[in-house]
Design an enzyme around this catalytic site. Structure first.
Site, PDB file in Angstrom:
ATOM      1  N   PHE A  67       0.828  -1.205   0.000  1.00 28.63           N
ATOM      2  CA  PHE A  67       0.000   0.000   0.000  1.00 28.63           C
ATOM      3  C   PHE A  67       0.862   1.254   0.000  1.00 28.63           C
ATOM      4  O   PHE A  67       1.908   1.298   0.653  1.00 28.63           O
ATOM      5  CB  PHE A  67      -0.869   0.053   1.264  1.00 28.63           C
ATOM      6  CG  PHE A  67      -1.944  -0.999   1.330  1.00 28.63           C
ATOM      7  CD1 PHE A  67      -3.199  -0.767   0.807  1.00 28.63           C
ATOM      8  CD2 PHE A  67      -1.682  -2.225   1.932  1.00 28.63           C
ATOM      9  CE1 PHE A  67      -4.188  -1.737   0.873  1.00 28.63           C
ATOM     10  CE2 PHE A  67      -2.667  -3.202   2.010  1.00 28.63           C
ATOM     11  CZ  PHE A  67      -3.930  -2.958   1.476  1.00 28.63           C
ATOM     12  N   ASP A  68       0.370   2.274  -0.689  1.00 30.68           N
ATOM     13  CA  ASP A  68       0.864   3.624  -0.473  1.00 30.68           C
ATOM     14  C   ASP A  68       0.296   4.059   0.882  1.00 30.68           C
ATOM     15  O   ASP A  68      -0.631   3.430   1.393  1.00 30.68           O
ATOM     16  CB  ASP A  68       0.348   4.513  -1.613  1.00 30.68           C
ATOM     17  CG  ASP A  68       0.619   5.980  -1.373  1.00 30.68           C
ATOM     18  OD1 ASP A  68       1.767   6.321  -1.047  1.00 30.68           O
ATOM     19  OD2 ASP A  68      -0.329   6.784  -1.491  1.00 30.68           O
ATOM     20  N   ALA A  69       0.809   5.148   1.475  1.00 29.91           N
ATOM     21  CA  ALA A  69       0.297   5.588   2.783  1.00 29.91           C
ATOM     22  C   ALA A  69      -0.689   6.756   2.661  1.00 29.91           C
ATOM     23  O   ALA A  69      -1.878   6.602   2.934  1.00 29.91           O
ATOM     24  CB  ALA A  69       1.468   5.967   3.692  1.00 29.91           C
TER      25      ALA A  69
END
Length: 224
Positions: A8-10
């Site tokens: 995941f990106d944050a």
């Protein structure tokens, strides 16, 4: 489950990133009333710097300093002190995107989870801790520590090594930014999902394997 790993990106993928709210809170703490106009002015400096950072033209350190130079001079502090004050304020107002906790709970034990972010180290651990997400992730890969930012292949390769070189066909990258998250993932040879919460037009030449409008939709897609 089709995937062994989900990355995941944050910011704006798991966490809300309300930078105006963060700036407002930071300036309140300095006794300054920060307006929407002030914010627009700041973004004229900040936004191009992030593009330069993603393109490898400037370092994380340069980004932190340049974006706050003007304001730091006015307040008589260093740009780095100001950057820290901003990240502290962002941690204080941090909230999860709708469906984030439910998605991670549903994936827990079914796939290994990781984060690849272009955000700054100072903010990541504290946000994960405050939102109770620390234990969900095997690895948190931060561009500032690796020395390159998404979409550069090097940051994906770095994460891939940490993951123990699993089959690329069983890795999914999820993010809200088509240029850094989706294109970066595609160029590295892994499957991608674009979290398009704002109904944006799909950029020319970027074709994610999935496009969802919410994390709840992603959960339903992955666990169908």
């Amino acid at each position: 489950m089709k995937y062994d790993w989900i990355l995941f990106d944050a910011d704006e993928t798991l966490f809300h990133f309300d930078s105006f709210g963060g700036m407002k809170l930071m300036f309140e703490r300095f006794g300054v009333n920060f307006s929407r106009d002030d914010y627009e002015e700041y973004q004229q400096v900040n936004k191009p710097l992030w593009v330069d950072y993603q393109d490898g033209k400037i370092t994380a350190e340069q980004l932190k300093c340049i974006r706050f130079e003007g304001w730091a001079n006015k307040l008589g502090i260093t740009p780095l002190e100001m950057n820290s004050a901003f990240l502290e304020a962002m941690a204080d107002i941090c909230t999860l995107l709708p469906g984030a906790k439910e998605l991670l709970d549903a994936l827990n034990g079914k796939a290994k989870l990781g984060i690849i972010t272009n955000g700054f180290t100072e903010l990541q651990a504290i946000r994960l801790q405050r939102t109770g997400l620390t234990d969900y992730f095997e690895h948190v890969v931060i561009s500032e520590e690796v020395g390159v930012a998404k979409p550069d292949q090097e940051i994906f390769q770095y994460a891939y090594q940490l993951m123990g070189l699993p089959s690329k066909s069983r890795i999914l990258m999820v993010g809200d930014n088509p240029d850094s998250d989706v294109l970066g993932g595609l160029n590295f040879g892994i499957e991608t999902c674009w979290l398009n919460t704002h109904g944006q037009q799909r950029p020319e030449g970027i074709a994610p394997h999935y496009e969802v409008t919410s994390l709840t939709e992603l959960k339903d897609t992955l666990l169908a």
